[in-house]
Motif scaffolding. Structure first.
Motif, PDB file in Angstrom:
ATOM      1  N   ARG A 120      44.428  43.271  -2.464  1.00  0.00           N
ATOM      2  CA  ARG A 120      43.641  44.164  -3.305  1.00  0.00           C
ATOM      3  C   ARG A 120      42.464  43.425  -3.917  1.00  0.00           C
ATOM      4  O   ARG A 120      41.350  43.963  -3.997  1.00  0.00           O
ATOM      5  CB  ARG A 120      44.531  44.749  -4.398  1.00  0.00           C
TER       6      ARG A 120
ATOM      7  N   GLU B 188      49.949  60.373  -2.728  1.00  0.00           N
ATOM      8  CA  GLU B 188      48.747  61.178  -2.495  1.00  0.00           C
ATOM      9  C   GLU B 188      48.738  61.742  -1.073  1.00  0.00           C
ATOM     10  O   GLU B 188      48.417  62.915  -0.867  1.00  0.00           O
ATOM     11  CB  GLU B 188      47.495  60.334  -2.726  1.00  0.00           C
TER      12      GLU B 188
ATOM     13  N   GLY C  55      46.032  55.787  -9.671  1.00  0.00           N
ATOM     14  CA  GLY C  55      45.586  54.864  -8.636  1.00  0.00           C
ATOM     15  C   GLY C  55      45.502  53.426  -9.086  1.00  0.00           C
ATOM     16  O   GLY C  55      44.925  52.590  -8.389  1.00  0.00           O
ATOM     17  N   THR C  56      46.058  53.105 -10.259  1.00  0.00           N
ATOM     18  CA  THR C  56      45.982  51.737 -10.757  1.00  0.00           C
ATOM     19  C   THR C  56      47.064  50.876 -10.104  1.00  0.00           C
ATOM     20  O   THR C  56      48.035  51.375  -9.553  1.00  0.00           O
ATOM     21  CB  THR C  56      46.092  51.737 -12.288  1.00  0.00           C
ATOM     22  N   THR C  57      46.884  49.557 -10.175  1.00  0.00           N
ATOM     23  CA  THR C  57      47.663  48.616  -9.373  1.00  0.00           C
ATOM     24  C   THR C  57      49.176  48.812  -9.438  1.00  0.00           C
ATOM     25  O   THR C  57      49.832  48.871  -8.399  1.00  0.00           O
ATOM     26  CB  THR C  57      47.280  47.173  -9.758  1.00  0.00           C
TER      27      THR C  57
ATOM     28  N   SER D 226      51.753  54.781  -4.678  1.00  0.00           N
ATOM     29  CA  SER D 226      50.946  55.945  -5.058  1.00  0.00           C
ATOM     30  C   SER D 226      50.117  56.478  -3.896  1.00  0.00           C
ATOM     31  O   SER D 226      49.824  57.679  -3.831  1.00  0.00           O
ATOM     32  CB  SER D 226      50.034  55.610  -6.241  1.00  0.00           C
ATOM     33  N   ARG D 227      49.719  55.605  -2.968  1.00  0.00           N
ATOM     34  CA  ARG D 227      48.962  56.083  -1.811  1.00  0.00           C
ATOM     35  C   ARG D 227      49.818  57.006  -0.959  1.00  0.00           C
ATOM     36  O   ARG D 227      49.336  58.016  -0.433  1.00  0.00           O
ATOM     37  CB  ARG D 227      48.440  54.901  -0.994  1.00  0.00           C
TER      38      ARG D 227
ATOM     39  N   PRO E 147      55.749  55.011  -9.567  1.00  0.00           N
ATOM     40  CA  PRO E 147      54.454  55.686  -9.613  1.00  0.00           C
ATOM     41  C   PRO E 147      54.557  57.010 -10.354  1.00  0.00           C
ATOM     42  O   PRO E 147      55.641  57.566 -10.504  1.00  0.00           O
ATOM     43  CB  PRO E 147      54.136  55.911  -8.137  1.00  0.00           C
TER      44      PRO E 147
ATOM     45  N   CYS F  53      51.069  51.411  -9.996  1.00  0.00           N
ATOM     46  CA  CYS F  53      51.461  52.609  -9.247  1.00  0.00           C
ATOM     47  C   CYS F  53      51.152  52.447  -7.763  1.00  0.00           C
ATOM     48  O   CYS F  53      51.906  52.921  -6.906  1.00  0.00           O
ATOM     49  CB  CYS F  53      50.746  53.846  -9.805  1.00  0.00           C
ATOM     50  N   MET F  54      50.016  51.794  -7.447  1.00  0.00           N
ATOM     51  CA  MET F  54      49.662  51.608  -6.052  1.00  0.00           C
ATOM     52  C   MET F  54      50.691  50.737  -5.344  1.00  0.00           C
ATOM     53  O   MET F  54      51.109  51.021  -4.221  1.00  0.00           O
ATOM     54  CB  MET F  54      48.276  50.979  -5.936  1.00  0.00           C
TER      55      MET F  54
ATOM     56  N   GLU G 245      42.413  61.862  -8.413  1.00  0.00           N
ATOM     57  CA  GLU G 245      42.951  60.565  -8.816  1.00  0.00           C
ATOM     58  C   GLU G 245      42.592  60.296 -10.268  1.00  0.00           C
ATOM     59  O   GLU G 245      41.520  60.682 -10.733  1.00  0.00           O
ATOM     60  CB  GLU G 245      42.396  59.440  -7.941  1.00  0.00           C
TER      61      GLU G 245
END
Length: 277
Positions: free
Chosen positions: A9, A166, A153-155, A162-163, A201, A157-158, A190
Motif C-alpha cells: 500500500r 465493496e 476504505g482506510t487501511t 473492505s475491497r 471491516p 478495514c482494507m 466510499e
C-alpha cells in the motif's frame, strides 16, 4: 502478511504522489482546481498526462452552473438563523451547515449551482465552497439512492477485506461506484475512517428513506461479503436492523466469547494520607 500488505500500500501511495507531481509540473492550476471542483471522475483527454488521474466537473442537465437554484422560502429563514451564530465578518464559517441545508433541500445531493448559491450567501469565491464540499464525504455531489452504502476504505478495514465488501455490493446491485440502482433505492460509495477499527471491516448506511431532512447514518461493523448482501435485502424490505457489530459472538467491541482477562472491576488505588505529611 500484515507487513507485506502495508508495504504494498505504501508503494502505491508513493507512485500516486509521483504521478501527481508530473501532472503538477504540467499544469499546476488546472490540476488542483479541477480536483477541488470534481463531481465525477473521468479519464484525462490529454495524452501527455497519466490516465485516470484528472477529475473534473462535467455539466449535465441536472448539474450545471446555469441551473437556477436558491434556498426556498422556508430555508431562507434557516439561513438567517445559521448565519446569526457567527460574527458578521466571519460568515464563511457557516459553510458546512449551509451546505448541509442545501443538500437536504435538494434531495440528498449538491449540484454545483447549489454550491454557488452558498458561496453567494457567505460572500466567498465559489472555489472556497467547492473545497469544503469535495473534502467531506457527507456531501454528495451526484445523486444517491435512498440507501447510500459507504464502505470504509482506510487501511485497517482494507486489510480486513473492505475491497471484497465493496465488490460484493457492486456485483449484487449491478452498479458501479457512485451509481444509483434503477429503482432508486441504492448507491455505493466510499468513506474514510469511520472510527471503529477494532471492528473492521465496516460500512455506513446513509438512510434517506424518510426524506433528505430526516436522514441518518447507521454503522455496521464486522461485516462480511455475505452479510452486506443480507443487509441490502433487509433494507429493500424496509426492515431496520440494529446497527453495530454483525458478529454474534461479540458484544460491541469486546472479544469473541467474552473476556478472558479483567474479569472484575480493578481495585482502586490506595488513598494518600495527606495529614501524615
Amino acid at each position: 502478511m500484515l507487513g507485506r500488505l502495508a508495504a504494498t500500500r505504501l508503494l502505491e501511495i508513493r507512485q500516486a504522489f509521483r504521478r501527481a507531481a508530473q501532472v503538477t509540473n504540467h499544469c499546476f492550476h488546472c490540476f488542483f482546481f479541477s480536483f477541488s471542483f470534481s463531481s465525477k471522475f473521468l479519464p484525462s483527454t490529454d495524452p501527455s498526462l497519466p490516465p485516470n488521474l484528472i477529475s473534473m466537473h462535467i455539466d449535465s442537465p441536472d448539474n450545471n452552473p446555469d441551473m437556477p437554484w436558491e434556498f426556498n422560502s422556508q430555508n431562507q429563514e434557516k439561513v438567517k438563523e445559521i448565519i446569526s451564530h457567527y460574527p458578521s465578518n466571519y460568515k464563511q464559517s457557516a459553510v458546512i451547515p449551509l451546505l448541509d441545508l442545501a443538500q437536504q433541500q435538494h434531495g440528498g445531493w449538491l449540484p454545483v449551482s447549489a454550491m454557488n448559491a452558498v458561496a453567494k450567501v457567505i460572500e466567498v469565491a465559489p472555489i472556497r465552497v467547492y473545497e469544503v464540499a469535495t473534502f467531506y464525504s457527507m456531501f454528495n455531489r451526484t445523486p444517491v439512492g435512498k440507501y447510500h452504502l459507504l464502505v470504509c476504505g482506510t487501511t485497517p478495514c482494507m486489510i480486513r477485506g473492505s475491497r471484497e465488501i465493496e465488490d460484493a455490493l457492486l456485483k449484487h446491485l449491478g452498479v458501479k461506484r457512485n451509481e444509483v440502482t434503477k429503482d432508486g433505492l441504492f448507491s455505493v460509495g466510499e468513506m474514510e475512517c469511520m472510527g471503529s477499527c477494532v471492528n473492521a471491516p465496516m460500512i455506513t448506511v446513509a438512510d434517506y428513506s424518510s426524506g433528505s431532512e430526516g436522514y441518518s447514518y447507521n454503522y455496521y461493523e464486522d461485516v462480511t461479503p455475505k452479510r452486506v448482501v443480507e443487509i441490502v435485502e433487509l433494507l429493500r424490505k424496509g426492515e431496520k436492523l440494529p446497527p453495530g457489530t454483525q458478529n454474534a459472538k461479540r458484544i460491541m467491541s469486546g472479544p469473541e466469547g467474552g473476556n478472558t482477562t479483567l474479569l472484575t472491576d480493578p481495585k482502586p488505588p490506595p488513598c494518600r494520607d495527606l495529614d501524615a505529611c
